[in-house]
Design a protein around this motif. Structure first.
Motif, short mmCIF file in Angstrom:
data_model
loop_
_atom_site.label_atom_id
_atom_site.label_comp_id
_atom_site.label_asym_id
_atom_site.label_seq_id
_atom_site.Cartn_x
_atom_site.Cartn_y
_atom_site.Cartn_z
N MET A 1 0.85 -1.19 0.00
CA MET A 1 0.00 0.00 0.00
C MET A 1 0.88 1.24 0.00
SD MET A 1 -0.37 1.87 3.13
CE MET A 1 0.58 1.80 4.63
N TYR A 20 1.63 -3.29 4.35
CA TYR A 20 0.26 -3.25 4.85
C TYR A 20 0.32 -3.24 6.37
CZ TYR A 20 -4.64 -4.96 5.18
OH TYR A 20 -5.97 -5.13 5.44
N LYS A 31 -9.61 1.15 4.68
CA LYS A 31 -9.21 1.64 3.36
C LYS A 31 -9.73 3.06 3.23
CE LYS A 31 -9.49 -0.75 -0.56
NZ LYS A 31 -10.06 -1.41 -1.77
N LEU A 102 -11.63 -2.78 6.45
CA LEU A 102 -11.16 -3.98 5.76
C LEU A 102 -11.00 -5.17 6.70
CD1 LEU A 102 -8.37 -2.61 3.37
CD2 LEU A 102 -10.76 -3.12 2.82
N GLU A 129 -3.18 4.86 1.81
CA GLU A 129 -4.28 4.07 1.23
C GLU A 129 -4.93 3.20 2.29
OE1 GLU A 129 -2.87 3.57 -3.40
OE2 GLU A 129 -2.12 2.12 -1.91
N ILE A 130 -4.13 2.65 3.21
CA ILE A 130 -4.65 1.79 4.27
C ILE A 130 -4.10 2.28 5.60
CG2 ILE A 130 -4.89 -0.59 5.08
CD1 ILE A 130 -5.97 -0.25 2.29
N VAL A 376 -10.13 3.86 -4.64
CA VAL A 376 -10.64 2.77 -3.81
C VAL A 376 -10.79 1.46 -4.58
CG1 VAL A 376 -11.80 4.33 -2.23
CG2 VAL A 376 -13.05 3.49 -4.22
N VAL A 380 -5.11 -4.08 -3.05
CA VAL A 380 -4.07 -3.96 -2.03
C VAL A 380 -3.66 -5.35 -1.57
CG1 VAL A 380 -3.48 -3.04 0.24
CG2 VAL A 380 -4.99 -1.74 -1.26
#
Length: 712
Positions: A1, A20, A31, A102, A129-130, A376, A380
Motif C-alpha cells: 500500500m 500493509y 481503506k 477492511l 491508502e490503508i 478505492v 491492495v
C-alpha cells in the motif's frame, strides 16, 4: 500500500510503497476514501522540515537542549545516532480521514468489515491508502455517509472540544478569533447550537468566507477601525460571553484582544497554538476572566488506557470523550445541521498529494480545506516490500521484529558486516519505520506479516518491540526454530518465564537477552582484576522520573521499571560476582502513584556475595545516572556512568576514562553473532537469564509483602 511520508532532515516528501499495517488487538484496518490536510498543524510541520538545520534548531529549542544533554551524558557517537535517526526517519503525515473497514482486530465488536468509518489520530489516521486505527479513535457512519465531509472528523472534534470548554448557553455570544478550518468549524457548530457568533481574522478572505456562508452573525478583520466598539455594540454593551482563540501565532495579541472583548467574568478558551502571557491590567484582572485550554479532541486524548487499550470512560461520569465528540460532529453532518461543502476549496488525487502540500506551504492561491481522494478500486496486497537483494547461504540470517529508537541506535548499527551474516527482513508496527530501517541497514525486505520473518529464510530473530510482546515473539521464534535475541525484559510474568524455559529446553535454541552492561570494556576490566568469589557491590541508579501515564509504567504493557529496567542492574551484579541470586529483599519509598520506582534492592548470591541496587526515581537530572562500587579482598572498583573507572588496591590506582559512554551494546551484539558462528550458543548462560528475570519478579513480591526476603 502507498503512504505519504516526509523526512524531517531534508524535507523530502514522497508517496512510497510501504507494508500493509498490522491488525493489532483493539484495532481496525481501514481503506481510506478521503483524508483532509490541516493547513495549520501539518503546514507548520512541513514548513519546519524544509528549513535548514539552523532553522530547525531555532524552532525547536527544547529539542536542541535534549541533544546537548545527551551529548554530555552519552558522548558524540550516541548523540549523532539519535539525531540522525530523527532526521532520516520517514515521518507520516495526516490525522483525519474516512473510509471503509477492511479488517477488525482481536476484541473488536463494534465494527465489522464493510462499515463506513471516520478516523482520527496522528500516527494512525494518516494520508495513506490503508490505515490501522484504535477503536476509540474511530466512529461508525451511516451507509450513505458523505465520506469527504466525514473526513473532517478530527478537526470537527477539536473544534467541538473548544466549544465544550466554553460551556455556553442558548442565546449567548461567542467570538471566534482565527477563521481557518478550526475557526470555521467552531463557528458552524456554535451557530447550529443557537449561539450568536462573531468571527475575527487577520485576513479578509476567511472573514468574507464566513460571512458569505452564514456561519457568523458578524465578522471583522483584526485591523478594522473601532473593532472593540463594534463587538461591544453587537453584544449590547456587555462583551462576549466566551472568546475562542482558534489562531496559531507567536503574538500575544489574540490573548490580550480576547481580554478586551470578553464580558466581565467571561471565559477565554485557547483552542489554537498561542502564547498565554496576557497583560494583567486593564482587562484580565478587573474583569476576573477565566482562561481554559482545550485539549485536542477531548477527554481520552493522550490517555494510553483510552486510546491504545480501548478502555472507555463511564458515560455517566464523562459525558463527552474524544470519540463521543467525533460521533456528535458526524451527527451534525448527517442531519445537515452544519454544511461543510464550502470548506473544501481544493481536492487532489492522492497521487498528487505533494502538490497539495506545495499549495499549503507556498500559498500560491487562496485555499481552505484540502481533501485527498484515494483510488478505492486499487487492489491492495499484504506482500513484503523488497528493498535490497538477499545474500544467500549465510550462516547467520537476521530478521528484526521491532526497530525503534533503541534498536536503531544500539543494535542495528552493530550487526557485523560479514559474508557469514545476512540481513533478511524487518517487521514493525508502522510501515514508515520498517521501510526506512530496511533501507538504511540493508535488509532484504520490510515485512507486513509475522510469517515473513518467521519462515526458513531467517534463522536468527532480534525482538525489540514493546515489553508486553516480548514473550509472545520469543515463543513464536523458538517454535519456528530461530536463534533469539530479545531486548530486556524477556517477559512480564513468571508464567511466561516458565513457558519460555520449558520450550527453550525442549528445542535447545539459544536465547540471548539484551543485558549489554556485562559486555562493557569497563566491566571486563573489573572482572579481570577481581575474578569471582565473595564480594560486596553497590549499584546506585539515578533513574529519573517517568510519568505515571507513560507506557513503561503500565504493568500490562511495560511491566513497570523494576521488570523493565532494574533487571539490567541485577544482571550486572550477577555477572560481576560470578554466581546467581539466591534471595532478594526490597524496600520502596512510599509513592502516591504506587509506581515502586524508588527502591533499595538487597541481593544475596549463591557464593555469599551481597549486592545493593539503589534504584531511585527522585534524584536530580544533573547527577549522572549510574554509579557502581565493588569491594573484594582489599580492592575497590568505582565505575562512574560507564565513562570513568578507578580501581584501588596495592600501589598506584588504576584509572581508565573515556569521552564516550560505553555500556557494551556493540560488544554485546558482536558476542551474540560470534557465539552463533562459533558454536551456536548465547554468550549469556541460560541459567543467568532465567535467574535474573525471576529475581525481578521476586523484588516486586518483596515490596508487596512488607520487604520480606524471597528465595529466587
Amino acid at each position: 500500500m502507498q503512504q505519504l511520508t516526509q523526512k524531517l532532515g531534508s524535507g523530502d516528501m514522497v508517496i512510497q510503497e510501504l507494508p500493509y499495517p498490522q491488525v493489532g488487538k483493539g484495532m481496525v484496518v481501514v481503506k481510506n476514501h478521503f483524508s483532509i490536510i490541516s493547513a495549520g498543524t501539518e503546514g507548520s510541520t512541513v514548513t519546519a522540515a524544509r528549513k535548514s538545520l539552523i532553522g530547525k534548531a531555532k524552532e525547536r529549542p527544547q529539542q536542541v537542549k535534549q541533544v546537548i544533554d545527551t551529548l554530555k551524558k552519552q558522548g558524540p557517537v550516541q548523540t549523532y545516532r539519535a539525531v540522525m535517526k530523527k532526521l532520516d526517519a520517514y515521518s507520516p503525515l495526516g490525522y483525519s480521514c474516512a473510509g471503509e473497514v477492511l479488517e477488525v482486530g482481536e476484541g473488536v465488536t463494534e465494527f465489522k468489515v464493510g462499515d463506513k468509518v471516520a478516523c482520527a489520530g496522528a500516527g494512525y489516521a494518516n494520508h495513506a491508502e490503508i490505515v490501522a486505527v484504535p477503536v476509540n479513535l474511530c466512529v461508525r457512519l451511516n451507509t450513505d455517509a458523505n465520506l469527504k465531509d466525514a473526513a473532517y472528523n478530527t478537526l470537527g472534534a477539536i473544534s467541538m472540544q473548544g466549544i465544550r470548554q466554553a460551556d455556553m448557553r442558548l442565546g449567548e455570544t461567542a467570538v471566534v478569533i482565527g477563521l481557518g478550518l478550526l475557526g470555521q468549524l467552531a463557528c458552524m457548530i456554535l451557530k447550529a447550537s443557537g449561539i450568536q457568533v462573531i468571527g475575527i481574522d487577520v485576513s479578509d478572505a476567511p472573514v468574507q468566507q464566513a460571512i458569505k456562508n452564514k456561519v457568523v452573525d458578524a465578522a471583522y478583520t483584526r485591523d478594522s477601525a473601532g473593532i472593540e466598539e463594534k463587538i461591544n455594540a453587537v453584544t449590547s454593551g456587555q462583551g462576549a460571553d466566551a472568546v475562542i482563540i482558534a489562531a496559531a501565532t507567536s503574538s500575544l495579541d489574540p490573548i490580550n484582544f480576547a481580554g478586551a472583548i470578553a464580558r466581565k467574568k467571561g471565559k477565554v478558551i485557547v483552542l489554537g497554538a498561542v502564547p498565554t502571557g496576557f497583560e494583567r491590567d486593564p482587562h484580565w484582572y478587573r474583569k476576573e476572566l477565566e482562561l481554559k485550554m482545550a485539549c485536542s479532541y477531548g477527554p481520552g486524548r493522550y490517555d494510553l488506557n483510552y486510546e491504545e487499550k480501548g478502555i472507555d470512560y463511564p458515560y455517566a461520569f464523562v459525558r463527552w470523550t474524544e470519540k463521543r465528540n467525533m460521533e456528535a460532529f458526524q451527527r451534525l453532518i448527517e442531519t445537515k445541521a452544519i454544511n461543510l461543502d464550502y470548506l473544501t476549496t481544493h481536492e487532489f488525487n492522492f497521487d498528487d498529494a505533494p502538490k497539495a502540500f506545495d499549495l499549503v506551504v507556498k500559498r500560491t492561491e487562496p485555499f481552505s480545506g484540502i481533501a485527498l481522494k484515494y483510488d478505492v478500486e486499487k487492489e491492495v496486497t499484504k506482500q513484503a516490500i523488497k528493498v535490497n537483494d538477499l545474500k544467500a547461504n549465510s550462516k547467520v540470517a537476521v530478521s528484526f521484529i521491532g526497530a525503534g529508537s533503541y534498536a536503531q541506535g544500539n543494535l542495528l548499527p552493530n550487526i557485523p558486516e560479514s559474508n557469514d551474516v545476512s540481513r533478511i527482513g524487518v517487521l514493525t508496527n508502522t510501515g514508515t519505520s520498517s521501510k526506512r530501517v530496511a533501507e538504511k541497514f540493508k535488509f532484504g525486505f520490510c515485512a507486513t506479516q509475522e510469517e515473513d520473518v518467521l519462515d526458513d529464510k531467517t534463522n536468527t530473530l532480534f525482538i525489540a518491540t514493546r515489553h508486553d510482546s516480548h514473550a509472545e515473539y520469543v515463543l513464536k521464534g523458538l517454535k519456528s526454530g530461530k536463534n533469539i535475541f530479545v531486548e530486556k525484559p524477556i517477559c512480564l510474568t513468571e508464567g511466561e518465564l516458565d513457558e519460555i524455559i520449558t520450550l527453550q529446553q525442549k528445542v535447545q535454541k539459544p536465547v540471548m537477552i539484551g543485558f549489554n552492561r556485562r559486555f562493557s570494556p569497563f566491566i571486563s576490566t573489573i572482572k579481570k582484576k577481581f575474578g569471582e568469589g565473595p564480594m560486596t557491590m553497590i549499584y546506585r541508579v539515578n533513574a529519573g522520573n517517568i510519568p505515571k501515564d507513560n507506557w513503561i509504567q503500565d504493568m500490562e504493557i511495560g511491566g513497570g521499571r523494576i521488570i523493565g529496567e532494574a533487571c539490567h542492574f541485577i544482571d550486572l551484579l550477577t555477572f560481576i560476582n560470578g554466581s546467581l541470586p539466591k534471595t532478594v529483599t526490597a524496600m520502596a519509598l512510599p509513592d502516591p502513584n504506587g509506581l515502586n520506582d524508588t527502591v533499595n534492592i538487597s541481593i544475596q548470591f549463591e557464593n555469599g556475595s551481597t549486592g545493593i541496587v539503589a534504584y531511585y526515581a527522585n534524584g536530580s537530572k544533573e547527577l549522572p545516572k549510574e554509579y557502581l562500587e565493588v569491594f573484594a579482598s582489599g580492592n575497590t572498583a568505582i565505575l562512574s556512568d560507564f565513562k570513568e573507572l578507578k580501581i584501588y588496591g596495592k600501589g598506584k590506582p588504576f584509572k581508565n576514562k573515556s569521552f564516550n559512554q560505553n555500556k557494551g551494546q556493540k560488544e554485546m551484539v558482536e558476542a551474540f553473532i560470534n557465539g552463533l558462528l562459533k558454536d551456536g550458543q548465547s554468550p549469556i548462560p541460560m541459567k543467568d537469564i532465567f535467574a535474573v528475570t525471576r529475581a525481578t519478579f521476586k523484588v516486586l513480591e518483596s515490596i508487596k509483602n512488607g520487604s520480606q526476603p524471597y528465595a529466587v
